[in-house]
Each structure stands twice: as C-alpha cells, then as structure tokens.
Scaffold this motif. Structure first.
Motif, mmCIF file in Angstrom:
data_model
loop_
_atom_site.group_PDB
_atom_site.id
_atom_site.type_symbol
_atom_site.label_atom_id
_atom_site.label_comp_id
_atom_site.label_asym_id
_atom_site.label_seq_id
_atom_site.Cartn_x
_atom_site.Cartn_y
_atom_site.Cartn_z
ATOM 1 N N HIS A 1 0.893 -1.162 0.000
ATOM 2 C CA HIS A 1 0.000 0.000 0.000
ATOM 3 C C HIS A 1 0.929 1.211 0.000
ATOM 4 O O HIS A 1 1.631 1.459 0.980
ATOM 5 C CB HIS A 1 -0.914 0.017 1.220
ATOM 6 N N GLN B 1 1.997 5.224 -0.257
ATOM 7 C CA GLN B 1 1.533 6.562 0.085
ATOM 8 C C GLN B 1 2.487 7.555 -0.574
ATOM 9 O O GLN B 1 3.526 7.901 -0.013
ATOM 10 C CB GLN B 1 1.515 6.761 1.596
ATOM 11 N N HIS C 1 -0.665 -2.319 6.710
ATOM 12 C CA HIS C 1 -1.928 -1.650 6.408
ATOM 13 C C HIS C 1 -2.872 -2.756 5.964
ATOM 14 O O HIS C 1 -2.891 -3.125 4.792
ATOM 15 C CB HIS C 1 -1.706 -0.611 5.303
ATOM 16 N N LYS D 1 2.667 -1.066 4.201
ATOM 17 C CA LYS D 1 2.500 0.336 3.848
ATOM 18 C C LYS D 1 3.878 0.981 3.694
ATOM 19 O O LYS D 1 4.706 0.915 4.597
ATOM 20 C CB LYS D 1 1.697 1.081 4.907
#
Length: 99
Positions: A20, A22, A34, A39
């Motif tokens: 995931h 960001q 996550h 993440k």
C-alpha cells in the motif's frame, strides 16, 4: 499463512509483495502493515510514474538487491500494488525491521 506474513509470498524466482503506497511523503520509509499489505511512504509524487519508480528504488535499496530486480507488476495507477522481487536470497520480512 498467518496474517503477519500475508503481504508477501514466494515465487519460482523470488517474491511478490503486496504494497500500500503513500506517494508524496516527506521521505520514503516503511510505515508498518496496512491490513494485509505493507504500507510504504514514498517521497515522490504520483505523477508520470515517479512514485512507482521511487518505490522500486527504495525497496531495492532496503532489500539489498539491484534496482532491476524490483518491479511493479500491478497497480501502477493505484495505491495498492503488487511488486515482484527477482531474488530468492532476500527476506521480505526484514522490511519491517528499522532501517
């Protein structure tokens, strides 16, 4: 597989990681789990593939493999990505260890 290991799995030539991402973070780093994905904060904007390239570079550096051994397989335009690592000699679990 237990929940803690669900974000990576072995393949014939290495590993597949469920990430995931960001994009647009101050710096690239691992933010933990996550859901069933790892993440990763990426210090590049999600414009013209820059975040994907930065993600590949960061994961290669953290895993100690050549940049060419890491590539986004799926999710190029999504935060949820599937990333291949073509090196069976690495341990993806070490990504959760402090850098």
């Amino acid at each position: 597989m237990s929940g803690a290991l669900a974000w990576y799995r072995a393949t014939a030539d290495g590993w597949v990681l469920d990430i995931h991402a960001q994009p647009g973070a101050k710096r690239s780093d691992i933010a933990g789990l996550h859901g069933d994905r790892l993440k990763v904060r990426v210090a590049a904007p999600a414009i013209d593939g820059r975040a994907n390239a930065a993600l590949e570079r960061y994961l290669a550096q953290r895993l100690g493999v050549p940049r060419s051994a890491v590539r986004v397989l799926a999710g190029e335009r999504s935060r949820d990505k599937r990333v291949a690592v073509s090196s069976a000699g690495v341990d993806p679990a070490r990504l959760l260890a402090p850098a």
